[in-house]
Write an enzyme that holds these catalytic residues in place. Structure first.
Site, PDB file in Angstrom:
ATOM      1  CD  GLU A  16      -3.143  -4.160  -7.965  1.00  0.00           C
ATOM      2  OE1 GLU A  16      -2.833  -4.948  -6.911  1.00  0.00           O
ATOM      3  OE2 GLU A  16      -3.088  -4.337  -9.167  1.00  0.00           O
ATOM      4  N   GLY A  56       5.511 -10.266   2.552  1.00  0.00           N
ATOM      5  CA  GLY A  56       5.966  -8.829   3.248  1.00  0.00           C
ATOM      6  C   GLY A  56       7.308  -8.620   3.560  1.00  0.00           C
ATOM      7  CD  GLU A  86       7.927  -2.791  -3.139  1.00  0.00           C
ATOM      8  OE1 GLU A  86       7.389  -2.122  -2.161  1.00  0.00           O
ATOM      9  OE2 GLU A  86       8.437  -4.010  -3.155  1.00  0.00           O
TER      10      GLU A  86
END
Length: 459
Positions: free
Chosen positions: A68, A313, A341
Site C-alpha cells: 500500500e 526496498g 512489478e
C-alpha cells in the site's frame, strides 16, 4: 432495530477499547521484543508524537504495509509537490523503512495509532489533518468515528473489497452502513469493488483502477545490478518473491528437483517479511543448499544455490536478475501479492491460485498470456522447467505482461481527479500562505471554505 444494534455495537467497541487501553503497553512491548515495533517509537502507537506539526494545510495518508505504501508513494509526491504537507502512517516496521527509502528522510512518518479512542484522539489532536486518505481496505471503526466527529473528510483510495470481507460485512449491514456512510468518497480499484462498496452504503464511489499498476519502475542501484549480474554470469535464474511461510520450502524443493537437469540453476528467494530470513536460511541449509544472503553481503559463487533477498526496498534488483518470477502468498497463503512489478520488469509471472486480492490484475495477465497459474510444487517445477527450456515462450510471456501493465495505467490521474474537490481548497491555502510575508500567518481559508462530511449522530 438494526440501526440501534449498529450503534450499540459501535458503542461496545468503544468501551472495550477504552477498557483495554491501559493494558496495551504489554502488547506493544511484546511486539517490539519480536522486532514488529520500533522500540524507540512505541509512543506513536498511542498517538503521541515527538515531531511538531508543520504550519499550513496537512493531509493524513495511511498505508498499512509495503504494498500500500508503494501504491500511494506517487500520490504523496504530487501532494508535496503542490505545497501540501503530508503525514504518512504505516503499520509495520518494514513499511516504515520502505517509506523512508522511497520518499526520502524529510517525509513526516508516524506509526498508525491503535484503533482506540484515547490513541486516535491524541493523534488527531496533535496533527489536526484537513483531510484523511486511507489506502485499499483500511476500515478502522474508532478512527472513522473520531474523524467524523471532527468533520474531517475521509477518503478511501485504491479501494478493494475481497470476497471474504464482503461476506462478513453483508452479515452486519447496519454496522457497515453506519461506518461506510462516513466516507466522503471511495475510489475503487474495479467495478466489482465499486459495486460492493455501494452495496455497503458508501457514496459516492468511483472506479479509478489500481494504483499499483501506476507505480514507478522499482528503482535499482545500477552498479550493484551490474556487479551481481556479472557474478551470476548467465546462469539460468528464477525468483520466488513476496513469499510466505511454506512457500520458501516449496522453492527449495523445486530448486533441488530442477538441479538434476540444470546444475547451474540459481534460485532467488525474497520473503515478504525479511525478519523471517534467519529461519529460512536454516531451512535451506538443512536441505544441503548453499545460500548467499544479500543483507550480509555474501558473494554469489558458481556453487551458490540460493540468493536470499533479505533486504527492504530492493525488489527492483531481485526482479531484474530473474527471467521468471513466482509471486507468493498464493500457494500456502491466501489473497496473493501484487504481480505487476514483476511483469513491469520483464519477468514471466507464475502464481498459485489463491489471488483474490489481485483478481483483476491476474485475470488480465492470464488472458494476455503474461502469467500462468500453478497448483503445487510439482506443477511449479514443471512450468519452470518448460520456460527455462523454451526461452522464446518465456520472452513472449514477459512481453505480454509488460503490455498489460502499460494498458492498466492511468489510475493515478483518475485518483487525483477524484481527490481534487478536497485537495484544491488546501492547495489554494498552501499557495496563499506561501505568499504571506513575515509574522504569524493566519489560515487563509475558513472552515466553511473546506469540504466537510461528518458522522451523523456520533460525537
Amino acid at each position: 432495530m438494526s440501526e440501534l444494534w449498529a450503534k450499540a455495537a459501535l458503542q461496545t467497541y468503544r468501551w472495550l477499547g477504552a477498557a483495554a487501553f491501559p493494558f496495551m503497553g504489554t502488547y506493544v512491548a511484546f511486539r517490539a521484543s519480536r522486532g514488529k515495533e520500533e522500540h524507540s517509537r512505541r509512543r506513536e502507537r498511542y498517538g503521541r508524537s515527538s515531531v511538531a506539526r508543520p504550519d499550513g494545510p496537512l493531509i493524513w495518508v495511511h498505508a498499512a504495509s509495503i504494498g500500500e505504501t508503494g501504491a500511494v508513494a506517487a500520490l504523496i509526491q504530487r501532494l508535496r509537490g503542490i505545497g501540501i504537507e503530508v503525514v504518512l502512517t504505516t503499520g509495520t516496521v518494514t513499511s516504515a523503512s520502505f517509506a523512508r527509502e522511497r520518499l526520502g528522510p524529510d517525509l513526516l512518518h508516524q506509526y498508525v495509532p491503535l484503533d482506540i479512542k484515547p490513541a486516535v484522539s491524541r493523534f488527531l489532536g496533535h496533527w489536526k489533518p484537513d483531510l484523511a486518505i486511507f489506502a485499499e481496505s483500511e476500515i478502522w471503526p474508532m478512527t472513522i468515528l473520531e474523524l467524523g466527529a471532527r468533520r474531517i473528510p475521509q477518503i478511501l483510495i485504491n479501494g478493494r473489497m475481497s470476497d471474504r470481507s464482503f461476506r462478513r460485512w453483508q452479515k452486519r449491514m447496519a454496522l457497515a452502513e453506519s461506518l461506510f456512510e462516513n466516507l466522503a468518497h471511495v475510489a475503487a480499484q474495479t467495478e466489482l469493488d465499486g459495486e460492493r462498496f455501494r452495496a455497503l452504503g458508501a457514496r459516492p464511489v468511483t472506479v479509478t483502477g489500481n494504483l499499483k499498476a501506476d507505480v514507478a519502475v522499482p528503482p535499482v542501484d545500477e552498479e550493484e545490478l551490474r556487479r551481481i549480474a556479472a557474478s551470476i554470469n548467465g546462469r539460468p535464474c528464477w525468483a520466488a518473491v513476496s513469499t510466505h511461510d511454506g512457500e520458501e520450502l516449496v522453492a527449495a524443493r523445486v530448486h533441488k528437483a530442477l538441479r538434476r537437469y540444470r546444475k547451474d540453476l540459481l534460485t532467488v528467494i525474497v520473503p515478504r517479511h525479511p525478519d523471517r530470513a534467519p529461519a529460512i536460511r536454516n531451512m535451506l541449509e538443512e536441505r544441503g543448499l548453499v545460500v548467499a544472503s544479500r543483507s550480509a553481503g555474501e558473494p554469489l559463487t558458481p556453487g551458490t544455490d540460493v540468493f536470499l533477498g533479505d533486504t527492504i526496498g530492493e525488489m527492483g534488483l531481485y526482479l531484474r536478475l530473474a527471467s521468471i518470477a513466482f509471486v507468493g502468498k498464493s500457494l500456502s497463503g491466501e489473497g496473493g501479492q501484487n504481480p505487476l512489478e514483476a511483469a513491469m520488469l520483464g519477468a514471466a509471472v507464475l502464481s498459485g491460485p489463491n489471488v483474490s486480492n489481485f483478481a483483476e490484475a491476474y485475470e488480465r495477465l492470464i488472458a494476455a498470456r503474461g502469467a500462468r497459474f500453478v497448483t503445487d510444487e510439482t506443477s511449479l517445477a514443471k512450468m519452470l522447467h518448460h520456460l527455462l527450456s523454451q526461452p522464446r515462450t518465456c520472452e513472449a510471456m514477459a512481453r505480454a505482461g509488460a503490455r498489460v501493465v502499460s494498458e492498466m495505467g492511468g489510475a493515478l490521474d483518475r485518483t487525483w481527479a477524484a481527490l481534487d474537490p478536497y485537495v484544491h481548497p488546501l492547495r489554494v491555502e498552501a499557495a496563499l500562505r506561501g505568499d504571506a510575508q513575515g509574522g504569524e500567518r493566519e489560515s487563509i481559508l475558513t472552515d466553511a471554505d473546506r469540504p466537510r462530511r461528518g458522522f451523523l449522530g456520533w460525537k
